[in-house]
Motif scaffolding. Structure first.
Motif, short mmCIF file in Angstrom:
data_model
loop_
_atom_site.label_atom_id
_atom_site.label_comp_id
_atom_site.label_asym_id
_atom_site.label_seq_id
_atom_site.Cartn_x
_atom_site.Cartn_y
_atom_site.Cartn_z
N LEU A 121 1.01 8.63 -5.52
CA LEU A 121 1.78 7.49 -7.10
C LEU A 121 1.75 8.77 -7.68
CD1 LEU A 121 0.06 4.05 -6.26
CD2 LEU A 121 2.44 4.97 -5.95
N PRO A 140 6.84 4.49 -5.32
CA PRO A 140 6.58 3.35 -4.88
C PRO A 140 5.48 1.82 -6.38
CG PRO A 140 5.89 5.17 -4.14
CD PRO A 140 6.45 5.48 -4.79
N ARG A 141 5.37 2.67 -7.16
CA ARG A 141 5.02 2.30 -8.35
C ARG A 141 5.75 0.76 -9.01
NH1 ARG A 141 -0.26 2.66 -10.55
NH2 ARG A 141 -0.52 3.88 -9.58
N ALA A 161 -4.52 1.26 -4.28
CA ALA A 161 -3.82 2.53 -5.12
C ALA A 161 -4.88 3.10 -5.25
CB ALA A 161 -2.59 1.66 -5.94
N CYS A 179 -4.04 8.03 -2.01
CA CYS A 179 -2.63 7.13 -2.81
C CYS A 179 -2.62 7.48 -4.40
CB CYS A 179 -3.42 5.91 -2.29
SG CYS A 179 -2.85 5.29 -0.69
N LEU A 202 -0.52 -3.30 -6.03
CA LEU A 202 -0.38 -2.30 -5.31
C LEU A 202 -2.07 -1.72 -4.75
CD1 LEU A 202 1.14 0.87 -6.73
CD2 LEU A 202 2.07 -0.34 -4.81
N VAL A 238 5.99 2.57 0.67
CA VAL A 238 4.85 1.49 1.11
C VAL A 238 5.10 1.00 2.16
CG1 VAL A 238 4.84 1.51 -1.73
CG2 VAL A 238 6.20 -0.08 -0.20
N ALA A 274 7.07 -1.47 -6.62
CA ALA A 274 6.07 -2.47 -6.69
C ALA A 274 5.83 -3.54 -7.74
CB ALA A 274 4.51 -2.19 -6.00
N THR A 296 0.62 -0.98 0.40
CA THR A 296 0.62 0.25 0.52
C THR A 296 1.05 1.11 0.19
OG1 THR A 296 -1.84 -0.83 1.35
CG2 THR A 296 -1.75 1.66 1.25
N PRO A 297 0.99 1.58 -1.09
CA PRO A 297 1.28 3.35 -0.98
C PRO A 297 1.53 4.30 0.33
CG PRO A 297 0.14 3.33 -2.85
CD PRO A 297 -0.61 1.97 -1.98
#
Length: 295
Positions: free
Chosen positions: A167, A144-145, A158, A163, A155, A125, A148, A114-115
């Motif tokens: 992101l 973060p994306r 997201a 979030c 995610l 995250v 991940a 989870t961001p």
């Protein structure tokens, strides 16, 4: 959170990608230090502009910068150091290799990541277990994306409004070219020679009657000492100006990403260009006003 399947092992094979993995309390401390630095930049800058009786002298300026900006930065760096981790995601295990131990998390325990809604002390995250609870470690990463996806973690949440904006903000920031040490050298120390030379020359003419007046009257040591004071003060002013502009821009870009996440890369590009113009152009305009008698 205690998970029996999470093993703490001695250092083994080499890993990839630098990140920071720390507990929740440490993330709060680091976020407070970042905010302390940003508030310190604004406070010291306000005092420099508004304090006239008495003014902020170079020794006082050095103390203010040390307490309000340098000290929290050093503490933040010292606290981050033990939590720097290299991440490896090969096979069925996600590995976080810290300074003194290595975490190996079986992928079957994880449902995703989870961001963070607020990118403090940076984007990052939470690692979420199958039970829906986060692991103890908060992982700070630049994008973060991308992180991940590289480690095959979906995610979670997201699409949450906050979030999604964070992101977009993180991706746009990670896409900009990296800033090297010599960029700071040019921006502050090399460019700082221009206003220093002009202001130092003005001081010499006013106080001693000519550019070399202090040297003739007091010698090389006094002359060079005055130059160093002017140069150090000007470089500090430039850093304060850059800090004010950067902190304001980052907050505005984060808010803009909440409202228009798809436009975050384009908005950041324009904002970075505007920031460069404001920094260099603003300094030159202030110098022109100073020499015109309007500053």
């Amino acid at each position: 959170m205690d998970l029996p399947a999470v093993a703490r092992l001695p250092h083994e094979h080499k890993t990839r990608e630098v990140a920071y993995a720390y507990p929740r309390a440490m993330r709060v401390v680091l976020a407070v230090l970042v905010l302390w630095r940003w508030c310190g930049v604004w406070l010291v800058s306000a005092l420099v502009v508004l304090a006239t009786d008495p003014p902020v002298t170079p020794p006082l300026l050095a103390r203010l910068v040390a307490v309000s900006i340098a000290l929290p930065w050093l503490v933040e760096y010292a606290l981050r150091y033990p939590f720097r981790a290299r991440v490896s995601g090969d096979g069925e295990v996600l590995g976080l290799e810290l300074r003194f131990f290595r975490l190996e998390i079986p992928r079957e325990l994880l449902s995703g990541a989870t961001p963070w809604r607020v990118p403090l002390p940076g984007p990052g995250v939470h690692l979420i277990t199958r039970r829906g609870t986060p692991l103890r470690e908060r992982v700070e990463v630049g994008c973060p994306r991308c992180w991940a996806e590289e480690h095959r973690l979906p995610l979670v949440a997201a699409e949450d409004w906050a979030c999604r904006g964070t992101l977009a903000f993180s991706e746009a920031r990670a896409a900009r070219p990296p800033v090297r040490w010599y960029h700071y050298g040019v921006k502050f120390f090399l460019f700082g020679l221009v206003p220093t030379a002009l202001l130092f020359q003005l001081h010499q003419h006013i106080a001693y009657g000519s550019l070399w007046g202090e040297y003739y009257q007091r010698g090389w040591a006094a002359y060079l000492r005055t130059w160093c004071v002017y140069y150090g003060t000007v470089v500090t002013y430039l850093m304060l100006l850059a800090g004010v502009l950067r902190s304001a821009m980052e907050w505005l870009l984060w808010l803009a990403a909440q409202l228009a996440p798809l436009s975050a890369p384009r908005i950041r590009l324009r904002a970075e260009q505007a920031l460069t113009m404001l920094y260099y152009g603003g300094v030159l305009i202030l110098l022109a006003l100073r020499f015109a008698g309007c500053g």
